[in-house]
Design a protein around this motif. Structure first.
Motif: not given
Length: 229
Positions: A59-62, A72-75, A81-82, A87-90
């Motif tokens: 959902e974050i990616v889309d 500002s996106w928060h996970m 892990r995979n 998302i690490v740069d988003k």
């Protein structure tokens, strides 16, 4: 309708701050938009919302691809892990780091991109079998291990309190998380900052604010009930 919900939550945050002698600017409201359509997020964005929380990587990616880039996106959900690489740069902040292995996966992807990733340590403050998070008594050791990773910055703690009818029942868990943060902060470890306490959701964010929350994660209270069908 959406604006009314946001105004209502804002009023409640301000009231909780007033009751506890805190300043409104100490609290960051994260609009938890999981399962909600892009159009609804855009509506919230149009009246000023810039901080959104999502539970799922996809959902974050889309949503990242189609919504304005100053969001500002928060996970805030469990992170496998995979899926870290997607998302690490988003994301502005990962709230849900609860193991050294996950932190090492974040470190690996951050190093590839030469970035520093801000994280919170997720603590299972109520010790619920159904919840993720490190146990409170193991949190300090985990913080010490993750603090050695050069591309990660520990910014504080997060917890998901039990779902209860009476939010007062969760006060003890918010107090526990705050005390833990104070204990960790007193060690003055390099690369460890306890400035963020992410605790409190739609059902109990007012109590969380009274007990020191600096971030509250509100979904249903802002966007209405979710449809998982």
């Amino acid at each position: 309708m959406l604006k009314n919900n946001f105004d209502e939550v804002e009023a409640r945050i301000q009231a909780a701050c007033a009751r506890s002698g805190r300043k409104r600017e100490e609290i960051t409201l994260i609009a938890v938009s999981k399962t909600k359509p892009v159009e609804m997020l855009q509506e919230a964005y149009d009246f000023g919302t810039r901080i959104f929380g999502e539970n799922k990587v996809q959902e974050i990616v889309d949503k990242y691809e189609v919504l304005p880039k100053d969001i500002s996106w928060h996970m805030i959900g469990h992170l496998q892990r995979n899926k870290v690489k997607y998302i690490v740069d988003k994301v502005k902040l990962i709230h849900s780091v609860d193991s050294l292995r996950l932190a090492e996966a974040i470190e690996k992807e951050a190093a590839k991109r030469d970035i520093i990733v801000d994280i919170l340590i997720e603590v299972n403050a109520a010790k619920e079998d159904t919840k993720f998070g490190v146990m409170p008594e193991e949190a300090e050791d985990l913080v010490s291990e993750i603090a050695l990773l050069p591309h990660i910055r520990i910014m504080g703690l997060m917890t998901i309190a039990p779902f209860v009818e009476n939010p007062e029942e969760n006060r003890i868990y918010f107090q526990r998380l705050r005390k833990l943060a104070v204990d960790i902060d007193e060690k003055k470890s390099d690369n460890v900052n306890m400035s963020i306490l992410s605790m409190g959701m739609t059902n109990d964010y007012e109590v969380a604010i009274e007990e020191g929350a600096t971030m509250v994660r509100v979904g249903t209270g802002l966007f209405g009930a979710r449809n998982y069908t």
